[in-house]
Design a protein around this motif. Structure first.
Motif, short mmCIF file in Angstrom:
data_model
loop_
_atom_site.label_atom_id
_atom_site.label_comp_id
_atom_site.label_asym_id
_atom_site.label_seq_id
_atom_site.Cartn_x
_atom_site.Cartn_y
_atom_site.Cartn_z
N SER A 77 0.83 -1.19 0.00
CA SER A 77 0.00 0.00 0.00
C SER A 77 0.87 1.25 0.00
O SER A 77 2.05 1.20 0.36
CB SER A 77 -0.91 0.01 1.23
OG SER A 77 -0.14 0.21 2.39
N ALA A 78 0.29 2.37 -0.39
CA ALA A 78 1.02 3.63 -0.42
C ALA A 78 1.05 4.32 0.94
O ALA A 78 1.57 5.40 1.08
CB ALA A 78 0.38 4.56 -1.46
N GLN A 79 0.48 3.67 1.94
CA GLN A 79 0.42 4.25 3.29
C GLN A 79 1.83 4.39 3.87
O GLN A 79 2.67 3.52 3.73
CB GLN A 79 -0.41 3.34 4.19
CG GLN A 79 -0.57 3.86 5.60
CD GLN A 79 -1.42 2.92 6.45
OE1 GLN A 79 -1.89 1.90 5.96
NE2 GLN A 79 -1.62 3.27 7.70
N LEU A 80 2.07 5.55 4.50
CA LEU A 80 3.36 5.79 5.12
C LEU A 80 3.44 5.02 6.45
O LEU A 80 2.52 5.09 7.25
CB LEU A 80 3.58 7.28 5.36
CG LEU A 80 3.64 8.14 4.10
CD1 LEU A 80 3.75 9.62 4.49
CD2 LEU A 80 4.83 7.75 3.26
N HIS A 81 4.51 4.33 6.66
CA HIS A 81 4.72 3.59 7.89
C HIS A 81 5.93 4.16 8.60
O HIS A 81 6.91 4.55 7.98
CB HIS A 81 4.95 2.09 7.61
CG HIS A 81 3.76 1.43 6.99
ND1 HIS A 81 2.65 1.09 7.69
CD2 HIS A 81 3.53 1.06 5.71
CE1 HIS A 81 1.77 0.52 6.89
NE2 HIS A 81 2.29 0.51 5.66
N TYR A 82 5.88 4.17 9.90
CA TYR A 82 7.01 4.71 10.66
C TYR A 82 7.88 3.57 11.09
O TYR A 82 7.50 2.55 11.48
CB TYR A 82 6.52 5.43 11.90
CG TYR A 82 5.71 6.66 11.57
CD1 TYR A 82 5.82 7.77 12.38
CD2 TYR A 82 4.85 6.75 10.49
CE1 TYR A 82 5.09 8.91 12.13
CE2 TYR A 82 4.13 7.87 10.22
CZ TYR A 82 4.24 8.97 11.05
OH TYR A 82 3.52 10.09 10.81
#
Length: 82
Positions: A77-82
């Motif tokens: 997914s294009a979701q930003l993860h930390y």
């Protein structure tokens, strides 16, 4: 007289084929040079970066990295993860 700063540039991006966009007037269009933008060859860029770092097998590694990142782009997914 207006003095021009040689380090400054003005660019226009237009895609008149899209809904709601129109062509530039001819008088304004004459002030700008047309430019074509192409999709970069990511394998070649990766190969050059690897060669610059000293990898001997840069050509095969570049293809493998391109394949890896293409799969990651398609599957994750294009979701930003930390």
């Amino acid at each position: 007289d207006i003095t021009l700063d040689p380090t400054c540039g003005a660019f226009i991006t237009m895609n008149p084929g899209y809904l709601g966009r129109s062509e530039l007037p001819e008088g304004l269009k004459a002030l700008f040079r047309p430019m074509t933008v192409m999709v970069p060859d990511l394998i070649l860029i990766c190969e050059n970066m690897l060669m610059a770092e000293g990898f001997v097998t840069a050509k095969t590694l570049a293809s493998k990295f391109f394949c890896l990142y293409s799969l990651l782009k398609a599957l994750l997914s294009a979701q930003l993860h930390y």
